[in-house]
Design a protein around this motif. Structure first.
Motif, PDB file in Angstrom:
ATOM      1  N   ALA A 119     -10.006   6.603  -0.922  1.00 45.65           N
ATOM      2  CA  ALA A 119      -8.808   6.959  -1.900  1.00 45.65           C
ATOM      3  C   ALA A 119      -7.442   6.236  -1.400  1.00 45.65           C
ATOM      4  CB  ALA A 119      -8.257   8.437  -1.700  1.00 45.65           C
ATOM      5  N   ASN A 120      -7.286   6.069  -0.330  1.00 44.04           N
ATOM      6  CA  ASN A 120      -6.131   5.405   0.167  1.00 44.04           C
ATOM      7  C   ASN A 120      -6.315   4.766   1.704  1.00 44.04           C
ATOM      8  OD1 ASN A 120      -3.454   4.520   1.326  1.00 44.04           O
ATOM      9  ND2 ASN A 120      -2.494   5.908  -0.089  1.00 44.04           N
ATOM     10  N   TRP A 121      -6.640   3.565   1.817  1.00 41.54           N
ATOM     11  CA  TRP A 121      -7.188   2.780   2.967  1.00 41.54           C
ATOM     12  C   TRP A 121      -5.919   2.693   3.965  1.00 41.54           C
ATOM     13  CZ3 TRP A 121     -11.168   2.683   5.917  1.00 41.54           C
ATOM     14  CH2 TRP A 121     -11.139   2.149   7.059  1.00 41.54           C
ATOM     15  N   SER A 122      -4.872   2.219   3.492  1.00 45.54           N
ATOM     16  CA  SER A 122      -3.574   1.943   4.345  1.00 45.54           C
ATOM     17  C   SER A 122      -3.077   3.215   4.945  1.00 45.54           C
ATOM     18  CB  SER A 122      -2.491   1.264   3.234  1.00 45.54           C
ATOM     19  OG  SER A 122      -2.837   0.096   2.991  1.00 45.54           O
ATOM     20  N   TRP A 123      -3.170   4.307   4.333  1.00 49.11           N
ATOM     21  CA  TRP A 123      -2.671   5.761   4.716  1.00 49.11           C
ATOM     22  C   TRP A 123      -3.934   6.209   6.087  1.00 49.11           C
ATOM     23  CZ3 TRP A 123      -4.802  10.484   5.628  1.00 49.11           C
ATOM     24  CH2 TRP A 123      -3.999  11.542   6.021  1.00 49.11           C
ATOM     25  N   THR A 124      -4.984   5.752   5.512  1.00 50.10           N
ATOM     26  CA  THR A 124      -6.003   6.393   6.373  1.00 50.10           C
ATOM     27  C   THR A 124      -6.026   5.731   7.743  1.00 50.10           C
ATOM     28  OG1 THR A 124      -7.455   7.216   4.331  1.00 50.10           O
ATOM     29  CG2 THR A 124      -8.657   6.724   6.533  1.00 50.10           C
ATOM     30  N   MET A 125      -5.630   4.725   7.861  1.00 57.86           N
ATOM     31  CA  MET A 125      -5.540   3.824   9.318  1.00 57.86           C
ATOM     32  C   MET A 125      -4.818   4.624  10.148  1.00 57.86           C
ATOM     33  SD  MET A 125      -5.240  -0.051   7.808  1.00 57.86           S
ATOM     34  CE  MET A 125      -5.202  -0.876   9.586  1.00 57.86           C
ATOM     35  N   TYR A 126      -3.782   5.153   9.700  1.00 60.91           N
ATOM     36  CA  TYR A 126      -2.935   5.884  10.556  1.00 60.91           C
ATOM     37  C   TYR A 126      -3.809   6.972  11.547  1.00 60.91           C
ATOM     38  CZ  TYR A 126       1.381   3.908   8.390  1.00 60.91           C
ATOM     39  OH  TYR A 126       2.120   2.948   7.899  1.00 60.91           O
ATOM     40  N   PRO A 127      -4.308   7.939  10.756  1.00 59.75           N
ATOM     41  CA  PRO A 127      -5.203   8.678  11.655  1.00 59.75           C
ATOM     42  C   PRO A 127      -6.342   8.212  12.360  1.00 59.75           C
ATOM     43  CG  PRO A 127      -5.332   9.432   9.349  1.00 59.75           C
ATOM     44  CD  PRO A 127      -4.117   8.427   9.431  1.00 59.75           C
TER      45      PRO A 127
END
Length: 598
Positions: A119-127
């Protein structure tokens, strides 16, 4: 940007029918709560969060992060989405209960990460990076450090990073210069510059825990003189409360091709207070705990981009009207037929589908092995899982990320000119995907690790062990008349993989340079073969479901058709790889360096 919808039916197929996760969890110590009903409920909620919260932020997040005097600000909506993520208890899913975790299997968290990442790789990198930091602290921190730093990390109030790379030290960490000076209180003062640090600075969490490689004053040179440290953005008091800002900060944000929603930072450490993890001068070995976790995470990135691009291309191909089918009009009531009827569009869509669904099975197989390597009661079972992972991690990271880039490129091609236009979001997927073959060890490094350290280092034993499992599957299905062509071709590819492995081990023993010449092609041959095994297994499971009278006839017939497409149109790529793997290293090294001039 495609509106992502979690492919829950295929996820359930891979988990339950293909790899029997329910049976796996029933035998895994501590996984008693991971019942089929609970797993299904978690997947449903993960799908909702990904489609309703994360997916709408994917294209807007491409505008990037902002560096201010007070720190880095993540794209609009990212911080709020992360707050919802914490509220849902997602960071603690697979963490130890003694630190506030829910104690569910790591493989289940891996599936959730795939859904979020698509859905959103850039966001998922944080967690995602935080998960690696948790694993590293659990494995290498002292009891006191774990008690002090893990609970807020598990809760999600704090996040984590991995700080390896320096301007002069990329893949060659022996060149690392960051220093660690001992302090009287038992801590260390860390000084140096790290580059390409994903999620290095942002406003989404209260604190950021940096896992940093550095050298002690008396450290030997090279890889043997590297130690590992925990360096928090804010000092942490003995009671766990936040203290003053530490002596570190983001010097700049990298201007990069993709994943703009994730802050890729130049991090400057100026005598920052840190704490030793593991033994002195054993940092690289400790860091591999984080790196192996990250490499599986990045292998998933290939699947995520393949899936998202496939969903966008499929939706477009069903609606876009262009020309007539070569067999006659399919939609005579319309001005033209939808492009999904055209063979070349089918070729591209089926390639995406084969890589997304086959890669998903590959990823889940690795995740299942992680469960066993960390949690199986039987030491022999743990050892076997570790051996399989040693072989499969570099294949998964290298092969699946290469396939993710190919699938993302095909997604643009399906849309034609519209695919090249930013408003459709397809070109962003390719830009986001292109980093995956580079970071967490370039795919050339993965190939050297696979053929050099793993295959040649074990004199072929690691490859032979996995190949024996594939051969056992072939032997069990040898009498399968309907799928005999697939089973027979899989055996031919497997036997040639065995022969190539034996020959390369012998050649490398005579000339180590052969390793560099053959490694990447060997990794790709291995990847196509492993995926062939998983598609053959998928075909058998689909065949069995249809024979049992399943009402989901369309789903299982699609599995069979995609398996046949993979074997007939993609697996033949191994023929070219087999040819290049017989070539001498001289083809690459005969040309003098000055002949490259222009």
């Amino acid at each position: 940007m495609p509106e992502y919808k979690a492919p829950l039916r295929d996820i359930r197929f891979a988990m339950q029918e293909l790899l029997d996760f329910e049976g796996h969890y029933s035998k895994l110590p501590g996984a008693e709560d991971a019942s089929a009903d609970m797993v299904d409920a978690i997947l449903e909620e993960a799908g909702k969060f990904a489609s309703q919260v994360l997916s709408p932020l994917n294209q807007s997040g491409d505008k990037g992060c902002t560096l201010t005097d007070t720190g880095v600000i993540a794209p609009e909506g990212f911080k709020q989405a992360y707050a919802q993520y914490i509220e849902g208890g997602w960071p603690s899913l697979a963490q130890a209960p003694e630190f506030g975790g829910q104690g569910l299997p790591e493989s289940l968290a891996s599936v959730v990460a795939e859904i979020n990442g698509s859905a959103n790789w850039s966001w998922t990198m944080y967690p995602g990076l935080s998960h690696g930091a948790m694993t590293t602290l659990m494995t290498h921190a002292t009891d006191a450090l774990r008690a002090r730093f893990l609970p807020p990390l598990v809760e999600g109030r704090w996040t984590g990073t991995m700080c390896l790379t320096e301007p002069q030290a990329g893949s060659d960490l022996a060149l690392l210069r960051t220093r660690a000076e001992p302090s009287e209180d038992g801590s260390y003062r860390i000084t140096g510059t790290k580059i390409f640090i994903s999620a290095g600075e942002h406003d989404m969490s209260e604190n950021i825990l940096h896992i940093v490689l550095a050298r002690l004053p008396d450290a030997p040179s090279g890889n043997k003189g590297i130690s590992l440290f925990l360096v928090p953005r804010h000092e942490v008091n003995e009671d766990g409360s936040l203290g003053d800002p530490n002596s570190l900060g983001c010097g700049s944000l990298e201007h990069k091709m993709g994943i703009h929603g994730n802050a890729t930072c130049v991090m400057n450490f100026d005598g920052a207070r840190g704490f030793l993890l593991g033994e002195p001068n054993r940092g690289l070995a400790c860091m591999f705990t984080f790196m192996n976790n990250a490499r599986l995470f990045i292998a998933q990135q290939g699947i995520c981009h393949a899936e998202l691009s496939y969903q966008g291309a499929l939706s477009y191909a069903r609606e876009r009207l262009q020309m007539r089918s070569l067999r006659g009009a399919v939609a005579p009531d319309k001005s033209a037929d939808p492009i999904i009827v055209h063979p070349d569009v089918r070729r591209m869509l089926l390639t995406q589908k084969a890589f997304a669904e086959g890669g998903r099975a590959f990823s889940y197989l690795c995740a299942q092995l992680v469960d066993l390597a960390h949690g199986a009661e039987d030491p022999a079972q743990r050892q076997r899982a570790e051996e399989r992972l040693a072989l499969l991690i570099p294949i998964a990271k290298g092969f699946l990320t290469e396939m993710g880039v190919e699938a993302a490129s095909l997604g643009i091609q399906v849309l034609g000119g519209h695919g090249y236009i930013a408003e459709w979001g397809m070109e962003q997927i390719l830009r986001d995907a292109r980093i995956a073959p580079i970071y967490e060890g370039t795919n050339g490094i993965q190939a050297l690790d696979l053929l050099g350290r793993k295959v040649n280092g074990s004199q072929g034993a690691l490859q032979q062990g996995f190949a024996a499992e594939v051969q056992a599957f072939i032997d069990a299905e040898r009498g399968n008349a309907e799928l005999g062509d697939l089973i027979g071709e899989l055996e031919r590819q497997l036997q040639r993989w065995n022969a190539i492995t034996d020959r390369l081990v012998a050649e490398i023993g005579q000339d180590p340079a052969q390793l560099g010449g053959a490694a990447f092609d060997y990794l790709m041959y291995s990847g196509y073969t492993v995926l062939g095994y998983l598609w053959a297994l998928s075909a058998v499971k689909a065949q069995q479901a249809l024979a049992a009278g399943s009402s989901e006839e369309a789903f299982y017939k699609a599995k069979l058709s995609t398996a046949r497409f993979y074997f007939r149109r993609i697996l033949p790529r191994n023929e070219g790889l087999a040819a290049t793997l017989t070539d001498s290293i001289d083809t690459l090294l005969d040309l003098p360096e000055d002949a490259f001039a222009f």
